[in-house]
Write a protein that holds these residues in place. Structure first.
Motif, short mmCIF file in Angstrom:
data_model
loop_
_atom_site.label_atom_id
_atom_site.label_comp_id
_atom_site.label_asym_id
_atom_site.label_seq_id
_atom_site.Cartn_x
_atom_site.Cartn_y
_atom_site.Cartn_z
N HIS A 175 0.87 -1.17 0.00
CA HIS A 175 0.00 0.00 0.00
C HIS A 175 0.91 1.22 0.00
N VAL A 176 0.67 2.13 -0.91
CA VAL A 176 1.46 3.36 -0.96
C VAL A 176 0.71 4.43 -0.17
N ALA A 177 1.32 4.83 0.94
CA ALA A 177 0.74 5.86 1.80
C ALA A 177 1.39 7.20 1.46
N VAL A 178 0.75 8.27 1.85
CA VAL A 178 1.28 9.61 1.66
C VAL A 178 1.58 10.16 3.06
N ARG A 179 2.85 10.49 3.30
CA ARG A 179 3.24 10.90 4.65
C ARG A 179 4.10 12.15 4.64
N ALA A 180 3.89 12.99 5.65
CA ALA A 180 4.76 14.14 5.88
C ALA A 180 6.01 13.63 6.58
N VAL A 181 7.17 13.80 5.94
CA VAL A 181 8.42 13.36 6.57
C VAL A 181 9.01 14.47 7.44
N ASP A 182 8.61 15.71 7.18
CA ASP A 182 8.92 16.83 8.07
C ASP A 182 7.88 17.91 7.80
N ALA A 183 8.07 19.09 8.36
CA ALA A 183 7.04 20.14 8.27
C ALA A 183 6.80 20.62 6.85
#
Ligand code: ZN
Length: 134
Positions: free
Chosen positions: A115-123
């Protein structure tokens, strides 16, 4: 001392939509307006029919693990020893490179459902991240 951030991806007018879509929580690739070929990474011209016309097409997030590497050296902040880089083939066809998370190295299998998720890796940076499909 400030915390090290991931290197920023080079954003240009061909790939800006990809990052805009990620910021909106979607994974999208280019779709040729002439022949409907899906392509990634973004390029100005369709490799199939040479059309310059394209639209963003939102992907389902379903995919399959094609290949991966476990990075052990060099270790440089903000990366940590043993992070995993995966080549994922989306259910719709295009392949993307991204980190693979939420799985131990010993449990990874080529061909496993992703599953390809969309995530904030920093601000300020949002990226796609592969996780095992439930
Ligand atoms: Zn085309």
């Amino acid at each position: 001392m400030s915390e090290a951030l991931r290197p920023r991806p080079p954003v240009n007018r061909d790939n800006a939509f990809f990052f805009d879509e990620l910021n909106a929580g979607r994974i999208s690739v280019q779709c040729c307006d002439s022949c409907a070929e899906l392509r990634h990474p973004p390029v100005p011209m369709c490799p199939a029919c040479h059309s310059l016309a394209w639209s963003a097409r939102t992907m389902s997030g379903a995919g399959e693990l094609i290949s991966f590497v476990v990075m052990h050296h060099p270790v440089r902040p903000p990366f940590q020893d043993g992070y995993i880089v995966a080549l994922v083939e989306l259910a719709e066809g295009p392949r993307l490179v991204m980190n693979l998370e939420e799985i131990e190295e010993d449990h990874i299998e080529i061909g496993m459902k992703i599953h390809v998720a969309v995530r904030a890796v920093d601000a300020e940076l949002v990226l796609p991240v592969a996780v095992p499909a439930q």
